[in-house]
Design a protein around this motif. Structure first.
Motif, mmCIF file in Angstrom:
data_model
loop_
_atom_site.group_PDB
_atom_site.id
_atom_site.type_symbol
_atom_site.label_atom_id
_atom_site.label_comp_id
_atom_site.label_asym_id
_atom_site.label_seq_id
_atom_site.Cartn_x
_atom_site.Cartn_y
_atom_site.Cartn_z
ATOM 1 N N GLU A 292 0.840 -1.204 0.000
ATOM 2 C CA GLU A 292 0.000 0.000 0.000
ATOM 3 C C GLU A 292 0.872 1.250 0.000
ATOM 4 O OE1 GLU A 292 -2.778 -0.062 3.197
ATOM 5 O OE2 GLU A 292 -3.618 -2.014 2.642
ATOM 6 N N TRP B 134 -1.719 6.926 -3.042
ATOM 7 C CA TRP B 134 -1.579 6.216 -4.310
ATOM 8 C C TRP B 134 -2.358 6.891 -5.433
ATOM 9 C CZ3 TRP B 134 1.019 2.822 -7.097
ATOM 10 C CH2 TRP B 134 0.395 2.127 -8.141
ATOM 11 N N ASN C 263 -2.545 -3.745 -6.669
ATOM 12 C CA ASN C 263 -2.889 -2.343 -6.886
ATOM 13 C C ASN C 263 -3.635 -2.116 -8.197
ATOM 14 O OD1 ASN C 263 -1.524 -0.498 -4.689
ATOM 15 N ND2 ASN C 263 -0.051 -2.126 -5.139
#
Length: 235
Positions: A145, A149, A177
Motif C-alpha cells: 500500500e 496512491w 494495486n
C-alpha cells in the motif's frame, strides 16, 4: 492745484496697476501649484497600484505554497516503485526519482533474500526452487500500500531480471494495486539480459493502466544515461 490733482491721479493709477499685477501673480502661482499637486497625486496612485500588485503577487505566492503542501514530496505525481536484490536496481531507482522529481517506494519481502537464496547456480537455492515451481513465487511483501496512491499519475516499476522475466516479488505489488488512469513505465537492471517481455507480462498481470515500453540498464548504470532516458520521456 492742477499740478497736485494730476499727481494724485498718477499716484492712484500706479497703485491700482500694482494691485492688479499682484492679483495676476497670485492666480498663476495657484494654477502652478494645482498642476504640481495633480502630478504628485498621480505618482501616489501609481505607487499604490504597484503596492497592490506586490500584495497580490505575495498573496498568490503564499496561496501556491499552501497548495503545494497538499501533495506528496517531489513533483507530487511521479512514483518510483522498485525491488532491488543486490542494490543495482535501487541505484537506478534513485537516479530516476531525482531526474523526474518523484517519490520512492521500495518493495521489501517479508522474508528477505539472502546471498545464498539468490545463488541461481545452486539448484537448491530459494530462487532456483521458486523458478522451478511457479507456485512458490507468491512472495509476501512488508507492504503493498502506497500512501496517496491515487495522487500519482506516472508510476515507474523497477526490478532485476530473473530468468528473463521480472523478479517475482514485483508481481505481488502489481496484483495488489489498481493502475487505472496511470502511466506505468517499467525498467530493469541486468548484467546481460534485455528487458524482454517482462514489462508486457506485468501489464497483463495488472490488467489496468497504460503501460509503456520499458528500459534495461546494466549493473552499475551511469546516472547521466538514466537522466537522459527520463528526460526523453517528456514527463
Amino acid at each position: 492745484m492742477k499740478v497736485k490733482k494730476i499727481l494724485s491721479i498718477l499716484l492712484i493709477s500706479v497703485t491700482v496697476f500694482g494691485l492688479l499685477a499682484g492679483c495676476s501673480s497670485n492666480t498663476n502661482d495657484s494654477q502652478d501649484a494645482g498642476a504640481d499637486n495633480t502630478a504628485v497625486e498621480e505618482d501616489q496612485n501609481s505607487t499604490a497600484g504597484s503596492s497592490d500588485d506586490a500584495d497580490a503577487a505575495q498573496t498568490e505566492a503564499q496561496s501556491g505554497t499552501a497548495d503545494s503542501t497538499d501533495v506528496p514530496s517531489g513533483s507530487g505525481n511521479v512514483l518510483v516503485v522498485y525491488y532491488s536484490a543486490t542494490g543495482n536496481t535501487e541505484e537506478v531507482a534513485n537516479y530516476i526519482a531525482d531526474a523526474a522529481g518523484g517519490d520512492l517506494f521500495e518493495l521489501e519481502p517479508t522474508e528477505p533474500y539472502t546471498d545464498d537464496d539468490l545463488n541461481w547456480t545452486d539448484d537448491n537455492s530459494r530462487v532456483s526452487q521458486e523458478y522451478a515451481n511457479e507456485s512458490l513465487r507468491d512472495v509476501e511483501l512488508v507492504s503493498t500500500e502506497v500512501k496517496n496512491w491515487d495522487s500519482y499519475d506516472t508510476v515507474f516499476i523497477g526490478y532485476p531480471i530473473w530468468w528473463g522475466i521480472a523478479a517475482w516479488p514485483v508481481d505481488t505489488f502489481v496484483e495488489a494495486n489498481d493502475f487505472t488512469g496511470k502511466t506505468v513505465i517499467p525498467f530493469c537492471t541486468s548484467s546481460s539480459s534485455g528487458i524482454g517481455d517482462s514489462g508486457n507480462l506485468l501489464a497483463d498481470l495488472a490488467g489496468t493502466g497504460e503501460w509503456q515500453d520499458g528500459e534495461r540498464f546494466r549493473s552499475g548504470a551511469d546516472e547521466a544515461d538514466v537522466q537522459e532516458w527520463v528526460n526523453g520521456l517528456g514527463l
